[in-house]
Write a protein that holds these residues in place. Structure first.
Motif, PDB file in Angstrom:
ATOM      1  N   THR A  59      24.875 -43.632  33.926  1.00 49.04           N
ATOM      2  CA  THR A  59      26.209 -44.221  34.091  1.00 49.04           C
ATOM      3  C   THR A  59      26.670 -44.232  35.549  1.00 49.04           C
ATOM      4  O   THR A  59      27.584 -44.986  35.907  1.00 49.04           O
ATOM      5  CB  THR A  59      27.246 -43.444  33.260  1.00 49.04           C
ATOM      6  N   GLY A  60      26.053 -43.376  36.363  1.00 54.78           N
ATOM      7  CA  GLY A  60      26.503 -43.241  37.744  1.00 54.78           C
ATOM      8  C   GLY A  60      27.779 -42.437  37.870  1.00 54.78           C
ATOM      9  O   GLY A  60      28.444 -42.485  38.907  1.00 54.78           O
ATOM     10  N   HIS A  61      28.105 -41.691  36.812  1.00 52.08           N
ATOM     11  CA  HIS A  61      29.340 -40.894  36.802  1.00 52.08           C
ATOM     12  C   HIS A  61      28.987 -39.411  36.770  1.00 52.08           C
ATOM     13  O   HIS A  61      28.418 -38.926  35.791  1.00 52.08           O
ATOM     14  CB  HIS A  61      30.200 -41.226  35.571  1.00 52.08           C
ATOM     15  N   PHE A  67      37.146 -41.865  39.495  1.00 52.37           N
ATOM     16  CA  PHE A  67      37.076 -43.321  39.621  1.00 52.37           C
ATOM     17  C   PHE A  67      38.486 -43.880  39.366  1.00 52.37           C
ATOM     18  O   PHE A  67      38.745 -44.544  38.354  1.00 52.37           O
ATOM     19  CB  PHE A  67      36.073 -43.900  38.629  1.00 52.37           C
ATOM     20  N   ARG A  68      39.383 -43.563  40.283  1.00 54.24           N
ATOM     21  CA  ARG A  68      40.780 -43.926  40.083  1.00 54.24           C
ATOM     22  C   ARG A  68      40.985 -45.444  40.062  1.00 54.24           C
ATOM     23  O   ARG A  68      41.805 -45.951  39.277  1.00 54.24           O
ATOM     24  CB  ARG A  68      41.638 -43.301  41.186  1.00 54.24           C
ATOM     25  N   ARG A  94      38.157 -39.315  35.691  1.00 53.60           N
ATOM     26  CA  ARG A  94      36.808 -38.807  35.428  1.00 53.60           C
ATOM     27  C   ARG A  94      36.355 -39.218  34.034  1.00 53.60           C
ATOM     28  O   ARG A  94      37.159 -39.318  33.103  1.00 53.60           O
ATOM     29  CB  ARG A  94      36.774 -37.286  35.581  1.00 53.60           C
ATOM     30  N   ASP A  95      35.056 -39.433  33.892  1.00 53.75           N
ATOM     31  CA  ASP A  95      34.469 -39.895  32.630  1.00 53.75           C
ATOM     32  C   ASP A  95      34.535 -38.782  31.585  1.00 53.75           C
ATOM     33  O   ASP A  95      33.925 -37.718  31.747  1.00 53.75           O
ATOM     34  CB  ASP A  95      33.017 -40.316  32.873  1.00 53.75           C
ATOM     35  N   VAL A  96      35.258 -39.021  30.489  1.00 56.14           N
ATOM     36  CA  VAL A  96      35.421 -38.012  29.444  1.00 56.14           C
ATOM     37  C   VAL A  96      34.102 -37.696  28.762  1.00 56.14           C
ATOM     38  O   VAL A  96      33.804 -36.526  28.464  1.00 56.14           O
ATOM     39  CB  VAL A  96      36.475 -38.474  28.414  1.00 56.14           C
TER      40      VAL A  96
END
Length: 314
Positions: A59-61, A67-68, A94-96
């Motif tokens: 995902t690149g996260h 990632f506002r 942020r990615d949950v």
């Protein structure tokens, strides 16, 4: 700390099995539906924890990346589920999903070592207390009762307060401190269980025969009694583990466990409730909540299946 699972079923069902008996017991456990279901659920959680870095790379996260621009609306509210953020984002963008997967690593990283340390300490105390009646038994039993009398949350808060240096930063890593705090309380349950098993075993003919031919007591405990106690204690390890995972989540929820920005199910749930953003982005709360539910359900199902095999009349 949450009350431990009951000891009586394990004590009532205990029978010192030989190697063949233990093998048949494993087969019976695997044949039990609830145990199989629990193993599948726990296996999925472990797999998710192991693959968390892979998911982050795909995902690149990262778990702490914000990632506002992409994940927050103009009014600052987090976005819901989308193709890029499958469970949406939190209040910091942020990615949950990624944080939930990394939270599984924290829960297992705390729960497994804490329960294992508790097993080692409690089994050692229980072996000595159960095999040596009289003063030694009374002294160790008194120490166990004293440890049980301490309130879990208050003691944890005190230890965390003492873990602050002059600059306000923690002296000991918070994850390590949580492991030690949980172990400090959980060993008492293993001690009670082991003592009860040893009290039953010490009057068995094989123990009397070993003593009559001159086998030393330490050797008898390690070579004869311990192997017969370990199967039941190992079963109880699986039953106690979800209790300790919930204890870690409780400490993190109260702000005295694993600290942000490190992802933990407990501090994720605490942040969701503190900000009330779950009202507009429910997966902020549901993601870690469901993951915790599945983990606890899986371990409880394993424990239930094992109890059904050991004590079919219970």
């Amino acid at each position: 700390m949450s009350s431990a699972p009951p000891l009586e079923p394990a004590l009532a069902a205990y029978e010192a099995p030989g190697a063949a008996g233990r093998f048949l017991t494993v087969r019976a456990i695997l044949a039990e539906r609830s145990a199989r279901t629990g193993l599948i659920l726990v296996g999925l959680v472990v797999l998710a924890a192991l693959l968390a870095p892979v998911a982050a790379a795909l995902t690149g996260h990262g778990p702490d990346q914000q990632f506002r621009a992409e994940a927050l609306a103009e009014n600052g509210l987090p976005a819901g589920p989308s193709a890029r953020f499958l469970l949406g984002a939190d209040g910091n963008g942020r990615d949950v999903l990624i944080r939930t997967l990394y939270g599984a690593r924290i829960s297992l990283l705390v729960g497994v070592p804490a329960t294992t340390i508790a097993l080692i300490i409690g089994t050692a105390v229980g072996l000595v207390a159960g095999f040596f009646p009289g003063r030694i038994d009374r002294l160790l039993s008194l120490g166990t009762d004293i440890a049980l009398s301490f309130p879990f949350v208050v003691t944890a808060l005190s230890l965390v307060a003492l873990n602050r240096g002059s600059d306000g930063r923690p002296i000991v890593d918070p994850v390590l401190l949580v492991i030690l705090v949980i172990s400090l309380f959980a060993w008492t349950y293993f001690a009670r269980l082991t003592r009860g098993l040893v009290v039953v075993l010490r009057n068995r003919p094989f123990v009397e025969a070993a003593l009559s031919i001159g086998v030393s007591r330490p050797r008898l405990i390690v070579r004869e009694i311990l192997p017969n106690v370990l199967p039941v204690v190992a079963v109880y390890w699986a039953v106690q583990l979800p209790v300790n995972i919930l204890a870690e989540a409780t400490l993190s929820f109260l702000g005295v466990g694993v600290q942000a920005p490190t992802a933990s199910w407990g501090n994720m749930i605490a942040e969701a409730q503190r900000t009330s953003l779950y009202q507009v982005q429910p997966w902020f709360l549901l993601g870690p909540g469901i993951a915790m539910f599945v983990t606890v359900l899986g371990f409880n199902a394993i424990g239930s299946g094992i109890r059904n095999v050991l004590d079919p009349q219970g």
